[in-house]
Motif scaffolding. Structure first.
Motif, short mmCIF file in Angstrom:
data_model
loop_
_atom_site.label_atom_id
_atom_site.label_comp_id
_atom_site.label_asym_id
_atom_site.label_seq_id
_atom_site.Cartn_x
_atom_site.Cartn_y
_atom_site.Cartn_z
N VAL A 133 42.71 60.36 39.81
CA VAL A 133 41.95 61.06 40.85
C VAL A 133 42.04 60.23 42.11
O VAL A 133 41.50 59.11 42.16
CB VAL A 133 40.48 61.27 40.45
N ASN A 134 42.71 60.76 43.12
CA ASN A 134 42.88 59.98 44.35
C ASN A 134 43.08 60.92 45.52
O ASN A 134 43.38 62.10 45.34
CB ASN A 134 44.07 59.03 44.21
N LYS A 135 42.94 60.42 46.71
CA LYS A 135 43.14 61.24 47.91
C LYS A 135 44.61 61.25 48.31
O LYS A 135 45.41 60.41 47.88
CB LYS A 135 42.30 60.71 49.06
N VAL A 136 44.94 62.24 49.13
CA VAL A 136 46.23 62.25 49.82
C VAL A 136 45.93 62.03 51.30
O VAL A 136 44.93 62.55 51.83
CB VAL A 136 46.97 63.58 49.59
N GLU A 137 46.77 61.27 51.96
CA GLU A 137 46.52 60.99 53.37
C GLU A 137 46.97 62.14 54.25
O GLU A 137 47.95 62.83 53.97
CB GLU A 137 47.22 59.70 53.79
N LEU A 138 46.23 62.36 55.33
CA LEU A 138 46.63 63.30 56.36
C LEU A 138 47.67 62.64 57.26
O LEU A 138 47.76 61.41 57.32
CB LEU A 138 45.41 63.69 57.20
N PRO A 139 48.44 63.44 57.99
CA PRO A 139 49.31 62.85 59.01
C PRO A 139 48.48 62.14 60.06
O PRO A 139 47.31 62.46 60.29
CB PRO A 139 50.02 64.07 59.61
#
Length: 262
Positions: A133-139
């Protein structure tokens, strides 16, 4: 149960010099959970932990969508997924859709819908990050004018395996190449700057049930798209699939969440 199919408001007038056939567009249909047994068309099974930012969203009205974790307390999805739902159950770290690492129930007071685009936010209880469970980065703001033309990206979800399919519960992913909006306009007429499109060769595409899910670049693993629509000719028609362009919405996301990369 409310039927929840809507036509995306895109112009289908002829584009100057275009040679592709004009096709109507349709928002990908959120899928009713009791019928949900599906996946992206012609994709591949995701190994455990491949896309830890992908969440399943089971809405109180009975439909199913995808979403992306973008912070400890925020999920990004499509506005048409939320509809008039009173609440949503968020499935975290699920490879098999209903076998999540954990779930959270969220009421509609935590829904933020965009007023004019098919994108939305869900405020979630704080979740700790680990390999499942982890985030994805935005540009970053430095990339806000990058159109990502010809970049490769991966979409993941539990949407239909083919048009009208009896919808496996196993998370599927598919690698797709981003195209310039001028190429997308050859199919659909003029598309807005808020839209990002991908080619769908050999029947590889997003489909019903994938709405709201992520499109993430291979290079840099940044979230660049939120799954929105496909052709009314079907998921396997070869027509481009459409997403909300995340770089277009960076200010809106920042204003509601405080998330920004410079």
């Amino acid at each position: 149960m409310k039927a929840f199919i809507a036509i995306l408001a895109l112009a289908v007038a002829s584009a100057s010099g275009a040679t592709m056939p004009r096709l109507a567009t349709e928002k990908l249909t959120p899928v009713h959970t009791k019928d949900m047994q599906g996946r992206i068309t012609n994709g591949y099974p995701a190994e455990e932990g491949k896309a830890p930012y992908t969440v399943g969203l089971g809405f109180s009205g009975g439909w199913w969508c995808g979403g992306s974790i973008i912070a400890h307390d925020w999920v990004l999805t499509a506005e048409h997924c939320i509809g008039d739902a009173d609440s949503v159950t968020v499935y975290f770290g699920a490879t098999w859709r209903t076998n999540a690492q954990f779930t959270h129930w969220v009421g509609n007071g935590n829904f933020i819908k965009h007023s004019s685009a098919d994108i939305a936010l869900i405020r979630i209880p704080h979740v700790d990050f680990w390999h499942m469970v982890n985030k994805v980065e935005l540009p970053s703001y430095n990339d806000r004018y990058n159109d990502y033309n010809e970049w490769w990206a991966v979409a993941c979800g539990w949407g239909g395996t083919y048009d009208g399919s009896p919808l496996p519960d196993y998370l599927q992913c598919v690698d797709l190449q981003i195209i310039h909006n001028s190429e997308c306009s050859g199919y659909y007429g003029s598309v807005g700057d808020n839209i990002l499109c991908v080619r769908t060769p050999d029947g590889k595409s997003t489909c019903g049930g994938d709405s709201g899910g992520p499109l993430v670049t291979h290079d840099g693993t940044k979230l660049v798209g939120v799954t929105n629509f496909g052709s009314v000719a079907g998921c396997q028609s070869g027509a481009p699939a459409g997403f909300q362009r995340v770089t277009y919405h960076l200010d809106w996301i920042r204003d509601h969440t405080g998330i920004a990369y410079y």
